[in-house]
Design an enzyme around this catalytic site. Sequence first.
Site, short mmCIF file in Angstrom:
data_model
loop_
_atom_site.label_atom_id
_atom_site.label_comp_id
_atom_site.label_asym_id
_atom_site.label_seq_id
_atom_site.Cartn_x
_atom_site.Cartn_y
_atom_site.Cartn_z
CB ALA A 56 -0.90 0.02 1.23
CD GLU A 140 18.94 -4.55 14.87
OE1 GLU A 140 18.86 -5.55 15.60
OE2 GLU A 140 19.57 -3.53 15.19
CB ILE A 147 24.94 -0.50 13.55
CG1 ILE A 147 25.88 0.39 12.74
CG2 ILE A 147 25.63 -1.06 14.78
CD1 ILE A 147 26.40 1.60 13.52
CE LYS A 216 17.95 6.99 13.73
NZ LYS A 216 18.80 7.69 12.78
P1 NDP Z 1 9.27 8.11 2.29
O1 NDP Z 1 8.60 9.41 2.53
O2 NDP Z 1 10.26 8.01 1.20
O3 NDP Z 1 8.16 6.99 2.03
C1 NDP Z 1 6.96 6.92 2.73
C2 NDP Z 1 6.04 5.95 2.02
O4 NDP Z 1 4.83 5.84 2.76
C3 NDP Z 1 5.65 6.37 0.62
O5 NDP Z 1 5.64 5.26 -0.23
C4 NDP Z 1 4.22 6.91 0.77
O6 NDP Z 1 3.41 6.74 -0.38
C5 NDP Z 1 3.73 5.98 1.86
N1 NDP Z 1 2.58 6.49 2.60
C6 NDP Z 1 2.44 7.67 3.23
N2 NDP Z 1 1.22 7.74 3.82
C7 NDP Z 1 0.58 6.58 3.54
C8 NDP Z 1 -0.69 6.05 3.84
N3 NDP Z 1 -1.59 6.73 4.56
N4 NDP Z 1 -1.00 4.81 3.39
C9 NDP Z 1 -0.11 4.08 2.67
N5 NDP Z 1 1.13 4.54 2.36
C10 NDP Z 1 1.45 5.77 2.78
O7 NDP Z 1 9.92 7.68 3.69
P2 NDP Z 1 11.20 6.74 3.91
O8 NDP Z 1 11.09 5.55 3.07
O9 NDP Z 1 12.44 7.57 3.86
O10 NDP Z 1 11.03 6.38 5.47
C11 NDP Z 1 10.14 5.39 5.89
C12 NDP Z 1 10.39 5.08 7.36
O11 NDP Z 1 11.71 4.56 7.51
C13 NDP Z 1 10.33 6.30 8.29
O12 NDP Z 1 9.77 5.92 9.52
C14 NDP Z 1 11.81 6.67 8.48
O13 NDP Z 1 12.03 7.35 9.69
C15 NDP Z 1 12.42 5.29 8.52
N6 NDP Z 1 13.84 5.18 8.25
C16 NDP Z 1 14.43 5.82 7.21
C17 NDP Z 1 15.76 5.61 6.92
C18 NDP Z 1 16.46 6.28 5.78
O14 NDP Z 1 17.67 6.07 5.64
N7 NDP Z 1 15.77 7.05 4.94
C19 NDP Z 1 16.57 4.71 7.74
C20 NDP Z 1 15.85 4.08 8.83
C21 NDP Z 1 14.54 4.33 9.05
P3 NDP Z 1 3.77 7.46 -1.77
O15 NDP Z 1 4.96 6.70 -2.32
O16 NDP Z 1 2.57 7.31 -2.63
O17 NDP Z 1 4.11 8.89 -1.44
N1 HSE Z 2 17.38 10.16 8.64
C1 HSE Z 2 18.01 9.14 9.38
C2 HSE Z 2 19.49 9.46 9.50
C3 HSE Z 2 17.83 7.82 8.70
O1 HSE Z 2 19.97 10.34 8.77
O2 HSE Z 2 20.16 8.87 10.34
C4 HSE Z 2 18.37 6.64 9.48
O3 HSE Z 2 17.62 6.40 10.62
#
Ligand code: NDP
Ligand code: HSE
Length: 442
Positions: A56, A140, A147, A216
Site C-alpha cells: 500500500a 532493528e 548496525i 533513537k
Molecule cells: P518516504 O517518505 O520516502 O516513504 C513513505 C512511504 O509511505 C511512501 O511510499 C508513501 O506513499 C507511503 N505512505 C504515506 N502515507 C501513507 C498512507 N496513509 N498509506 C499508505 N502509504 C502511505 O519515507 P522513507 O522511506 O524515507 O522512510 C520510511 C520510514 O523509515 C520512516 O519511519 C523513516 O524514519 C524510517 N527510516 C528511514 C531511513 C532512511 O535512511 N531514509 C533509515 C531508517 C529508518 P507514496 O509513495 O505514494 O508517497
Molecule cells: N534520517 C536518518 C538518519 C535515517 O539520517 O540517520 C536513518 O535512521
Amino acid sequence: MLETEANLGLNQKMNKIGIGLVGCGTVGSGLIRNLPKANPLIGERLGVNLEIRAVAVKDPSKARETLPVPVVADWKKVIADPAVQIVVELVGGTDEAFRISEASLKAGKPLVTANKALLAERGRELLSLAQQSGNPIYFEASVAGGIPVIKVLREGLVANQLLGLHGIINGTSNYILSRMAEAGSDFQTALQQAKDLGYAETDDRLDVDGIDAAHKAAILCLLAYGFLPVFTDIPVEGIRHVSAQEVSFARQLGYVIKLLAVIRPVGSDRVEVRVAPTLLPSRHPMASVHGAFNAIGLIGNLAGPVQLTGRGAGPDATSSALLADLAEAAKNLHDKSPGPLLPKADGKIRLIGKGESVGRFYVRLEVEDRPGVLALVAGIFGAEKIGISSVLQPEGHGAGSVPLVFLLEAAAESSLHKAVALITKLPNCRAPARILRVEDLS
Ligand code: NDP
Ligand code: HSE
C-alpha cells in the site's frame, strides 16, 4: 534421508512467508530491490523464504520502480489480506503509522517497523498493544541503519549492566558535519546531498534539529534501562548553529564536532539522556566516523567498552536491518515461536532534572579587544568554580572585537549557564555566547 532438489523446492515453497508492505518510498523500494538477493541466503540459513504479497502507498498513480504486486491506496486491505502474515510499516510519522501498527497487531500479524518516531513517542501504547495481542514488534531498522545494535542489546549484552551508551546516531547530520569539516561545504548544499542520497527523513528538520537522534536515544534507553523517557523531556539540540568557525576552533583545540547522543545512568534510579553537538577529541575512534556512518559505544560491566560502526542511513543499510527482522519474524512464525521478549517500559527510573547534567563545555565569546577582558571573564568562571582547561584568542579579527574561546573543566550545566549569563551582561561582550558540549569518552 537425502533431500532431492524437487523436495527442496517444495519445502521452500511451503516455508514461504507472506509480507505486506505499507509504505514504499525510499526505504520500502530499497527493501523490494534487495529482497531477491537476500532471499536465497535467508532460505539457506533459516529455511524460510519471504514473499511480498501486498503493497500500500499513499498515491498508487505515482511513477515508481516495478513492484512484485499491484499497489493499493488502502493499507487496511494489506493487513486484511489472508496471504499476508507479517506487516512492514514504512510510512513514517506517528499518527497513521500508529493506526497501521495497531491494526496489524490486532489482526494477529507481527509488525516490522523502521519508525523510530513511532517507537519513541508512542512506544508505551504500542508495547502494551503488542503485549495484549501476543504479537511481537521487530524494530532493528529504527536505530543506526545497518548496525545491528538492537540485537546486541537484546542478546549479545543481555548479561551486562550497561554503564553508559553514546553514539553518532543520525547519518544526515554526520554527513553534513563531515562535509563542512572536510570539504568546506556549506550547510544547505550538504543537506541537499544527504537528501539526494536517501539519508534524510521526509521532514529533514527531524535530522538537523537532533529530533531523529533523540528518537533513537529513547529506544536505546528503553532497551538498556527498561525505561522509555517522555520524549518531550529529553534535552535536544541540533546542528543548525554549528558554524564553520566553530568547526575550525574545535580543530585548533584538537577536537571534532559530532552530533552525539548520550545515555548514562546517574545513581541507581535516574538516567541522563541528551542529544547535542559535541566536541570529541580528534584521536578518539568516533572522531573518524564520517559521512552517513554511525557509531555506538556501549559499556557493559562484564564486556567492557564495545564500539559498533557502520552505515547509519540509506535504503541499502536499512534494508539489511529490515531483512534481518523479516527473516527472524518469518522463522518464528514458521517455528510457532512467540518471538523476542518485549522490552519492559515500566521501571522506576526517571530522567535527571533540567540543569543537573554535569559535563565539560566549549564556550565562544565575542568580546571587546582591550586589556583586562580575559581576566574579567575568567574571574566569573572562577566564581562559579568552573575551571578553564584551554583558552584560544586568535589575532587579527579587527573591528575592535575578538573571539575568546574556552574549553572548560567539568561543571554543572546550571553553573555554566549562570556564569555565561553574567558574562554576556558585561559591557565588553559583543554577541551571544556559543556553547557546545565536550565529551572525552575516556
Ligand atoms: P518516504 O517518505 O520516502 O516513504 C513513505 C512511504 O509511505 C511512501 O511510499 C508513501 O506513499 C507511503 N505512505 C504515506 N502515507 C501513507 C498512507 N496513509 N498509506 C499508505 N502509504 C502511505 O519515507 P522513507 O522511506 O524515507 O522512510 C520510511 C520510514 O523509515 C520512516 O519511519 C523513516 O524514519 C524510517 N527510516 C528511514 C531511513 C532512511 O535512511 N531514509 C533509515 C531508517 C529508518 P507514496 O509513495 O505514494 O508517497
Ligand atoms: N534520517 C536518518 C538518519 C535515517 O539520517 O540517520 C536513518 O535512521
